[in-house]
Design a protein around this motif. Sequence first.
Motif, PDB file in Angstrom:
ATOM      1  N   ASP A  26      17.592 -23.969   5.688  1.00 44.68           N
ATOM      2  CA  ASP A  26      18.804 -24.278   6.177  1.00 44.68           C
ATOM      3  C   ASP A  26      18.864 -24.158   7.957  1.00 44.68           C
ATOM      4  O   ASP A  26      19.230 -23.056   8.566  1.00 44.68           O
ATOM      5  CB  ASP A  26      20.538 -24.344   6.398  1.00 44.68           C
ATOM      6  CG  ASP A  26      21.532 -24.231   5.765  1.00 44.68           C
ATOM      7  OD1 ASP A  26      21.109 -25.706   7.391  1.00 44.68           O
ATOM      8  OD2 ASP A  26      22.153 -24.712   6.422  1.00 44.68           O
ATOM      9  N   GLY A  28      20.337 -25.278  10.416  1.00 38.61           N
ATOM     10  CA  GLY A  28      21.512 -26.052  10.942  1.00 38.61           C
ATOM     11  C   GLY A  28      21.892 -24.480  11.081  1.00 38.61           C
ATOM     12  O   GLY A  28      22.350 -24.134  11.807  1.00 38.61           O
ATOM     13  N   ALA A  29      21.489 -23.791  10.536  1.00 40.56           N
ATOM     14  CA  ALA A  29      22.288 -22.614   9.709  1.00 40.56           C
ATOM     15  C   ALA A  29      21.707 -22.101  10.820  1.00 40.56           C
ATOM     16  O   ALA A  29      20.851 -21.358  10.713  1.00 40.56           O
ATOM     17  CB  ALA A  29      22.517 -22.205   8.591  1.00 40.56           C
ATOM     18  N   THR A  77      31.134 -20.013  11.252  1.00 40.71           N
ATOM     19  CA  THR A  77      32.180 -21.633  10.731  1.00 40.71           C
ATOM     20  C   THR A  77      31.109 -22.244   9.967  1.00 40.71           C
ATOM     21  O   THR A  77      29.712 -22.367  10.353  1.00 40.71           O
ATOM     22  CB  THR A  77      32.145 -22.184  12.552  1.00 40.71           C
ATOM     23  OG1 THR A  77      33.050 -21.579  13.346  1.00 40.71           O
ATOM     24  CG2 THR A  77      32.668 -23.667  12.088  1.00 40.71           C
ATOM     25  N   ASP A  78      31.517 -22.598   9.035  1.00 40.22           N
ATOM     26  CA  ASP A  78      30.208 -24.023   7.995  1.00 40.22           C
ATOM     27  C   ASP A  78      30.734 -24.985   8.161  1.00 40.22           C
ATOM     28  O   ASP A  78      30.627 -25.069   9.578  1.00 40.22           O
ATOM     29  CB  ASP A  78      30.642 -23.053   6.723  1.00 40.22           C
ATOM     30  CG  ASP A  78      32.434 -23.978   6.323  1.00 40.22           C
ATOM     31  OD1 ASP A  78      33.028 -24.571   7.291  1.00 40.22           O
ATOM     32  OD2 ASP A  78      32.883 -23.213   5.160  1.00 40.22           O
ATOM     33  N   SER A  79      29.493 -25.767   7.858  1.00 40.74           N
ATOM     34  CA  SER A  79      29.359 -27.116   8.107  1.00 40.74           C
ATOM     35  C   SER A  79      30.038 -27.857   8.195  1.00 40.74           C
ATOM     36  O   SER A  79      30.324 -28.986   8.148  1.00 40.74           O
ATOM     37  CB  SER A  79      28.180 -27.514   7.135  1.00 40.74           C
ATOM     38  OG  SER A  79      28.569 -27.553   6.322  1.00 40.74           O
ATOM     39  N   GLY A  80      31.684 -27.428   7.732  1.00 40.23           N
ATOM     40  CA  GLY A  80      32.823 -28.122   7.315  1.00 40.23           C
ATOM     41  C   GLY A  80      33.582 -27.561   8.508  1.00 40.23           C
ATOM     42  O   GLY A  80      34.818 -28.127   8.419  1.00 40.23           O
ATOM     43  N   GLY A  81      32.893 -27.031   9.260  1.00 39.88           N
ATOM     44  CA  GLY A  81      34.292 -26.511   9.999  1.00 39.88           C
ATOM     45  C   GLY A  81      35.033 -26.358  10.006  1.00 39.88           C
ATOM     46  O   GLY A  81      36.028 -25.045  10.878  1.00 39.88           O
ATOM     47  N   ARG A 109      29.958 -18.558  -2.962  1.00 40.22           N
ATOM     48  CA  ARG A 109      29.470 -20.222  -3.005  1.00 40.22           C
ATOM     49  C   ARG A 109      29.540 -20.557  -4.055  1.00 40.22           C
ATOM     50  O   ARG A 109      28.408 -21.401  -4.281  1.00 40.22           O
ATOM     51  CB  ARG A 109      27.854 -20.125  -2.000  1.00 40.22           C
ATOM     52  CG  ARG A 109      28.009 -20.125  -0.571  1.00 40.22           C
ATOM     53  CD  ARG A 109      26.593 -19.928  -0.692  1.00 40.22           C
ATOM     54  NE  ARG A 109      25.906 -20.682  -0.210  1.00 40.22           N
ATOM     55  CZ  ARG A 109      25.624 -21.957   0.207  1.00 40.22           C
ATOM     56  NH1 ARG A 109      26.646 -21.347   1.416  1.00 40.22           N
ATOM     57  NH2 ARG A 109      24.690 -23.079  -0.220  1.00 40.22           N
ATOM     58  N   GLY A 119      18.719 -19.492   6.966  1.00 41.55           N
ATOM     59  CA  GLY A 119      19.173 -19.898   8.195  1.00 41.55           C
ATOM     60  C   GLY A 119      17.571 -19.945   9.200  1.00 41.55           C
ATOM     61  O   GLY A 119      16.785 -19.068   9.379  1.00 41.55           O
TER      62      GLY A 119
END
Length: 141
Positions: A26, A28-29, A77-81, A109, A119
């Motif tokens: 990921d 993005g993480a 902060t996760d991908s869902g905010g 998870r 990440g």
Amino acid sequence: MTQLIGWREWLSLPDLGIARIKAKIDTGARTSCLHAHHLEPFTEQGSPWVRIWVHPRQNSNHSICCAAPIVDERVVTDSGGHRERRIVIQTTVVLGTKTVPIEMTLTNRDTMKFRMLLGRSALAGQFIVDPQTSYLAGKIK
């Protein structure tokens, strides 16, 4: 030398006794993350540690208990905010021909497809990700 990997890979976490776990790569993480269905902080010789129970395989009740020193606690902060305070540990990841020390947060998870996210901090300078491929590093037996 960098190693080419796919968007998902099999890896191991030898310091935690996890011989094989499927991870989503990921970019993005920032920080890597491991599924922990139960956490139990404790003190070992005056230092903060955490006992971790992990289901390394999706859709399995097989559980591994391991322990690691706590290096930090951070709000992530996760991908869902959604914001969550998480324990951070340092461990070693083995992926393909590379053995890399990484920081990793711990969270539940259970509802996610992958038990682990690797990440970009763990990837930097070590790996190149081909997002069209999977399991380029091979399957750990």
